[in-house]
Design a protein around this motif. Structure first.
Motif, short mmCIF file in Angstrom:
data_model
loop_
_atom_site.label_atom_id
_atom_site.label_comp_id
_atom_site.label_asym_id
_atom_site.label_seq_id
_atom_site.Cartn_x
_atom_site.Cartn_y
_atom_site.Cartn_z
N ARG A 149 0.84 -1.21 0.00
CA ARG A 149 0.00 0.00 0.00
C ARG A 149 0.86 1.25 0.00
O ARG A 149 0.63 2.19 -0.74
CB ARG A 149 -0.92 0.01 1.23
CG ARG A 149 -2.35 -0.44 0.91
CD ARG A 149 -3.35 0.08 1.95
NE ARG A 149 -2.93 -0.19 3.32
CZ ARG A 149 -3.13 -1.34 3.96
NH1 ARG A 149 -3.72 -2.34 3.35
NH2 ARG A 149 -2.73 -1.48 5.21
N THR A 150 1.90 1.24 0.84
CA THR A 150 2.77 2.41 0.93
C THR A 150 3.48 2.66 -0.40
O THR A 150 3.59 3.79 -0.88
CB THR A 150 3.87 2.17 2.00
OG1 THR A 150 3.26 1.56 3.12
CG2 THR A 150 4.58 3.43 2.39
N GLN A 151 3.94 1.57 -0.99
CA GLN A 151 4.68 1.70 -2.25
C GLN A 151 3.80 2.26 -3.38
O GLN A 151 4.28 2.99 -4.24
CB GLN A 151 5.22 0.33 -2.69
CG GLN A 151 6.32 -0.21 -1.80
CD GLN A 151 7.56 0.67 -1.83
OE1 GLN A 151 7.97 1.12 -2.88
NE2 GLN A 151 8.14 0.92 -0.66
N ASN A 152 2.53 1.90 -3.35
CA ASN A 152 1.65 2.28 -4.46
C ASN A 152 0.85 3.55 -4.22
O ASN A 152 0.03 3.92 -5.05
CB ASN A 152 0.68 1.13 -4.79
CG ASN A 152 1.40 0.03 -5.51
OD1 ASN A 152 2.46 0.26 -6.08
ND2 ASN A 152 0.84 -1.16 -5.49
N ALA A 153 1.11 4.19 -3.09
CA ALA A 153 0.30 5.38 -2.76
C ALA A 153 0.36 6.41 -3.87
O ALA A 153 -0.60 7.10 -4.16
CB ALA A 153 0.78 5.97 -1.45
N GLY A 154 1.49 6.53 -4.53
CA GLY A 154 1.60 7.58 -5.56
C GLY A 154 1.58 7.04 -6.97
O GLY A 154 2.01 7.71 -7.89
N ARG A 155 1.05 5.79 -7.14
CA ARG A 155 1.04 5.22 -8.49
C ARG A 155 0.30 6.12 -9.48
O ARG A 155 -0.73 6.66 -9.17
CB ARG A 155 0.39 3.83 -8.45
CG ARG A 155 0.25 3.24 -9.82
CD ARG A 155 0.18 1.74 -9.79
NE ARG A 155 1.52 1.20 -9.88
CZ ARG A 155 1.83 -0.06 -9.62
NH1 ARG A 155 0.92 -0.88 -9.20
NH2 ARG A 155 3.06 -0.48 -9.75
N TYR A 156 0.85 6.23 -10.68
CA TYR A 156 0.33 7.09 -11.76
C TYR A 156 0.39 8.57 -11.38
O TYR A 156 -0.20 9.40 -12.04
CB TYR A 156 -1.12 6.74 -12.14
CG TYR A 156 -1.35 5.29 -12.39
CD1 TYR A 156 -0.35 4.49 -12.94
CD2 TYR A 156 -2.55 4.69 -12.05
CE1 TYR A 156 -0.55 3.14 -13.15
CE2 TYR A 156 -2.75 3.33 -12.26
CZ TYR A 156 -1.75 2.58 -12.80
OH TYR A 156 -1.94 1.25 -13.01
N GLY A 157 1.06 8.87 -10.27
CA GLY A 157 1.22 10.28 -9.91
C GLY A 157 -0.09 10.97 -9.56
O GLY A 157 -0.20 12.17 -9.63
N LEU A 158 -1.09 10.21 -9.16
CA LEU A 158 -2.39 10.82 -8.91
C LEU A 158 -2.75 10.92 -7.43
O LEU A 158 -3.67 11.62 -7.07
CB LEU A 158 -3.49 10.00 -9.59
CG LEU A 158 -3.45 9.99 -11.09
CD1 LEU A 158 -4.53 9.08 -11.63
CD2 LEU A 158 -3.63 11.38 -11.63
N GLY A 159 -2.05 10.20 -6.60
CA GLY A 159 -2.45 10.15 -5.21
C GLY A 159 -3.81 9.49 -5.13
O GLY A 159 -4.08 8.55 -5.87
N ASP A 160 -4.70 10.01 -4.28
CA ASP A 160 -6.04 9.44 -4.19
C ASP A 160 -6.91 10.10 -5.26
O ASP A 160 -7.60 11.08 -5.01
CB ASP A 160 -6.60 9.69 -2.78
CG ASP A 160 -7.96 9.03 -2.61
OD1 ASP A 160 -8.38 8.30 -3.53
OD2 ASP A 160 -8.58 9.26 -1.56
N ALA A 161 -6.85 9.53 -6.45
CA ALA A 161 -7.49 10.16 -7.61
C ALA A 161 -8.99 10.35 -7.42
O ALA A 161 -9.55 11.38 -7.81
CB ALA A 161 -7.22 9.33 -8.85
N SER A 162 -9.65 9.36 -6.81
CA SER A 162 -11.11 9.43 -6.75
C SER A 162 -11.59 10.63 -5.95
O SER A 162 -12.68 11.13 -6.17
CB SER A 162 -11.66 8.14 -6.15
OG SER A 162 -11.14 8.00 -4.84
N SER A 163 -10.77 11.10 -5.01
CA SER A 163 -11.23 12.21 -4.18
C SER A 163 -11.07 13.56 -4.88
O SER A 163 -11.60 14.56 -4.43
CB SER A 163 -10.47 12.22 -2.86
OG SER A 163 -9.13 12.55 -3.11
N THR A 164 -10.30 13.61 -5.96
CA THR A 164 -10.10 14.89 -6.63
C THR A 164 -10.66 14.91 -8.05
O THR A 164 -10.59 15.93 -8.71
CB THR A 164 -8.59 15.20 -6.72
OG1 THR A 164 -7.96 14.11 -7.39
CG2 THR A 164 -7.96 15.41 -5.36
N ALA A 165 -11.19 13.79 -8.49
CA ALA A 165 -11.64 13.70 -9.89
C ALA A 165 -12.75 14.70 -10.18
O ALA A 165 -13.64 14.91 -9.35
CB ALA A 165 -12.12 12.29 -10.18
#
Lengths: 200, 427
Positions: A149-165
Motif C-alpha cells: 500500500r505504501t509503495q503504491n500510494a503515488g502510483r500514476y502520480g495521482l495520489g487518491d485520484a477518486s477524491s479529486t476527480a
C-alpha cells in the motif's frame, strides 16, 4: 451493428463534422495491454523492492525459502507473459501478480479478470502456482500488505485520484428515454359487437 | 503545474524535457505535455451471450473506464492538453456517442450484471468528460479565456452538431439541466455553432425526404406537389418493401424523432433556426403522408407478432415526438414572445395563427396535435393578449379542428370546446 441513426446520416451528409474513419483501430487490446505493462513497470512497486522487503524482514534461516518462492513466482510469471519477453517485463509481471494475489485465498473471477486484463489469455496452472507462492510468502511476513500500500500510494502520480476527480460531486442520472406509446395496436381491439357473435 | 489566476491559454510552464533532460519553458497548452495514454475506441456490448465476447467487451470497456477516470483526475492544464492533442481520446469519445446503445434500441443489451455495471461506469465517465470539456471556468484559478475556449472546442471538433444531438439523446432524460447549461455555454462562447446548425437543418429535412422516398411517397428531389416520375410506380412501398427494410425504416424514423425532440427540448434556443427553414410545414406534411401509410403497412402485412407490436410502439412513439417537436417550435418561436409581451408580439400572433391555418390541410396531424395540445387553449390565450383578433378567423380554425377529428374518425376524450363566436354569444 448499430441501427440507422439520424446523427449517422448527419455525419455523412453535412459538412459540420470532422471526417475520419473511426473504425480503423489504431489501438487494439493487445497494444493497450503492452502499454499498460510498460506503465506498470515504471511506477510504484518494483521487483527489487519486493526482494529487498523479504530480505530485510526475514531471519537468515527463512530467507532461502523466501528466495525459492520468489524464484518460483517469477517462473510462473514468465509462463503467463510468454517466454519471449525480457527480464524487465517478467519482473514487472511478477510485481503485478504479487499485488493481485496478495491476501487472496483462491483464483476467483475478480483475480482472473485482472490477470486477463493485464496479459490476455493465460495459463490457469501458472496462475495457481503464483497464488500459492504469494500466499506462502505473505504468511512468513505479516506487514506485506501495508508495504505494498505504501509503495503504491503515488502510483500514476495521482495520489487518491477518486477524491479529486472532476465530477465526483455532480449528481448524475442513468435514466434513458423509453418508448412513449399508450395506444394499443388496433389489431388487438376486438369490438364488443364482434365478441357478441362468438359462439360461447 | 501551471501558475494561478492567469487563463490557461496564457500560462507557461517550465519542464524538464527531451532526451538531454533540459529545462524548457513552453505554453501550458502544448502537445509535448500530453501523455501517451492510447485510448481505445468504444465497442457496444455483444449481442450474444458468448463468454469470450463478453470477456473481450469487459476488458476493453474496463480500459476505457480507467482511462477516462484518469483523465477526469488530471489537473485542469493537463486535462486540456490531453483533450486538445490526443486524437485517440477524441476517437474514443466519438465512438461512444456513435455506438453506445440507446435505451430505445431494438437489440436488448446482454443481461450479464457485469456488463450492465460496466456500461453504467463508462456512461457516467463519458458524460463527465464532455461536461468538463464544455466548461471554460472550473474554478477561480482554473479557466480559459472564453473566446479562446470557443476557438479550441470549434477548431478541434471537440463538439459538433451531431455530437450535441447524441449527447442529448444519450444523457438528456435525467440530466437535462446540466446538458442545457453545457450546450448553452458551447453556443454562447462559439456562435459559429449557430451557423453549423443552420447548415445541418437541410440535411435533417433530407432525412425526412429519404423516409418518404423509401415509402414510395415522394420521388427523389420531388416535392409533394410535383407529379411522380414515369416508372416511379415500380418503386417499393411500405407495403411491398422487404420486412427488414420496413423495420429499419421505422427504427430510423423513431431515432430521428427522438433525437430531434431531445435536442430541441434541451436546447430550445435552436428552435428559431429550425423554424426559419420551414421545418414545421415539412414536418406536418411528412406526418400526414407517412403516419397513415406506415400504420396501414403494419396492420395489413404479415409479421411476427412481437416485431409487429414493437414497430407499432415505435410508430406511436414517433407520432408523439413529432407532435411535441411541432409544439416546441411553436412554443419557442411564437407563444413565448407572446407570453413575454415582446416588442414583436403582434407578428408572433400572426405567425401562430398562420401556422395553425397551415395545419388545416393536414387533418390527421391537426387532430393528433389538438389531442395533446388543444388549439382552443392557445386561441383563448391569443384572444386575451390581442383583443382585436379576427373572430371569424379563430372560429374557422376551431371548426377546422372539429372537422379534422371527424374526418380521421377520432373520438375526443373530452367534450369539444365551443367556438370563439359561440362562447362570446353565450356570455
Amino acid at each position: 451493428m448499430s441501427p440507422p441513426r439520424l446523427t449517422g446520416a448527419l455525419r455523412s451528409f453535412s459538412s459540420v463534422c470532422k471526417k475520419e474513419d473511426i473504425a480503423e483501430d489504431e489501438y487494439n487490446l493487445k497494444a493497450k495491454r503492452l502499454k499498460r505493462q510498460e506503465r506498470f513497470a515504471k511506477e510504484g512497486l518494483t521487483w527489487q523492492k519486493i526482494v529487498q522487503f523479504f530480505t530485510q524482514h526475514l531471519d537468515k534461516k527463512d530467507q532461502q525459502a523466501a528466495q525459492q518462492e520468489l524464484k518460483g513466482l517469477l517462473h510462473s510469471a514468465k509462463q503467463i507473459v510468454g517466454a519471449d519477453h525480457g527480464q524487465d517485463t517478467i519482473e514487472s509481471a511478477g510485481v503485478f501478480l504479487f499485488e493481485t494475489f496478495l491476501g487472496r485465498e483462491r483464483l476467483g473471477a475478480e483475480e482472473t479478470r485482472a490477470v486477463r486484463h493485464m496479459f490476455g489469455p493465460f495459463s490457469a496452472t501458472a496462475a495457481e502456482a503464483c497464488l500459492a507462492s504469494v500466499s506462502r510468502l505473505v504468511t512468513s511476513v505479516g506487514e506485506a500488505e501495508a508495504f505494498v500500500r505504501t509503495q503504491n500510494a503515488g502510483r500514476y502520480g495521482l495520489g487518491d485520484a477518486s477524491s479529486t476527480a472532476f465530477g465526483r460531486n455532480i449528481a448524475f442520472s442513468h435514466d434513458g428515454y423509453i418508448l412513449d406509446c399508450h395506444e394499443p395496436p388496433p389489431w388487438l381491439d376486438v369490438p364488443d359487437e364482434d365478441a357478441g357473435d362468438l359462439g360461447f | 503545474m501551471a501558475c494561478a489566476k492567469v487563463p490557461l491559454d496564457e500560462q507557461h510552464v517550465t519542464e524538464i524535457m527531451g532526451p538531454m533532460g533540459r529545462e524548457q519553458t513552453i505554453p501550458a497548452l502544448h502537445p509535448d505535455r500530453k501523455e501517451e495514454r492510447c485510448f481505445l475506441p468504444y465497442k457496444p456490448p455483444p449481442e450474444d451471450n458468448s463468454s469470450a465476447q463478453i470477456e473481450e467487451y469487459l476488458e476493453q470497456a474496463q480500459f476505457i473506464s480507467e482511462d477516462l477516470d484518469w483523465l477526469l483526475s488530471l489537473p485542469h492544464d493537463k486535462f486540456w492538453c490531453q483533450v486538445v492533442f490526443d486524437e485517440s481520446l477524441q476517437r474514443c469519445l466519438d465512438s461512444y456517442l456513435r455506438y453506445a446503445p440507446r435505451t430505445l434500441d431494438t437489440a436488448q443489451p446482454v443481461s450479464s450484471p457485469a456488463v450492465a455495471d460496466m456500461e453504467r461506469c463508462v456512461h457516467r465517465s463519458v458524460f463527465m468528460v464532455f461536461l468538463r470539456m464544455a466548461t471554460h471556468k472550473e474554478s477561480k484559478e482554473n479557466f480559459i479565456t472564453p473566446e479562446v475556449f470557443g476557438e479550441i472546442i470549434y477548431n478541434n471538433f471537440l463538439f459538433d452538431i451531431p455530437k450535441m444531438m447524441d449527447l442529448c439523446v444519450l444523457f438528456g432524460k435525467g440530466n437535462a439541466q446540466l446538458l442545457h447549461k453545457m450546450i448553452e455555454n458551447i453556443f454562447t462562447q462559439q456562435p459559429c455553432y449557430y451557423g453549423d446548425l443552420n447548415e445541418t437543418v437541410p440535411s435533417i429535412l433530407q432525412v425526412l425526404g429519404t423516409v418518404l422516398e423509401r415509402c414510395g411517397l415522394q420521388s427523389e428531389g420531388a416535392t409533394a406537389s410535383e407529379p411522380l416520375k414515369l416508372g416511379s410506380h415500380d418503386r417499393p412501398t411500405s407495403m411491398t418493401m422487404p420486412q427488414k427494410d420496413l423495420v429499419d425504416l421505422i427504427v430510423y424514423m423513431c431515432d430521428t424523432c427522438t433525437t430531434l425532440h431531445a435536442f430541441l427540448d434541451i436546447f430550445p434556443e435552436a428552435c428559431e433556426t429550425f423554424h426559419s427553414h420551414g421545418v414545421l410545414s415539412r414536418l406536418t406534411s411528412f406526418y400526414e403522408m407517412v403516419v397513415p401509410d406506415l400504420e396501414k403497412a403494419l396492420r395489413k402485412r404479415n409479421f411476427d407478432k412481437s416485431v409487429q407490436e414493437d414497430l407499432w410502439s415505435r410508430l406511436c412513439h414517433s407520432r408523439k415526438r413529432m407532435v411535441e417537436i411541432a409544439h416546441l417550435l411553436l412554443q419557442h418561436t411564437c407563444l413565448q414572445p407572446i407570453l413575454e409581451g415582446a416588442e414583436n408580439m403582434q407578428s408572433s400572433v400572426e405567425d401562430l395563427l398562420q401556422n395553425f391555418t397551415n395545419f388545416i390541410q393536414e387533418k390527421r396531424f391537426l387532430a393528433d396535435y389538438d389531442e395533446q395540445f388543444p388549439l382552443a387553449d392557445d386561441i383563448s390565450l391569443l384572444q386575451q393578449v390581442s383583443p382585436h383578433l379576427d373572430e371569424t378567423r379563430t372560429s374557422y380554425l376551431l371548426q377546422a379542428v372539429e372537422s379534422a377529428w371527424d374526418s380521421v374518425g377520432k373520438k375526443r376524450g373530452r367534450p369539444p370546446v365551443p367556438s370563439a363566436g359561440a362562447a362570446a354569444g353565450a356570455s
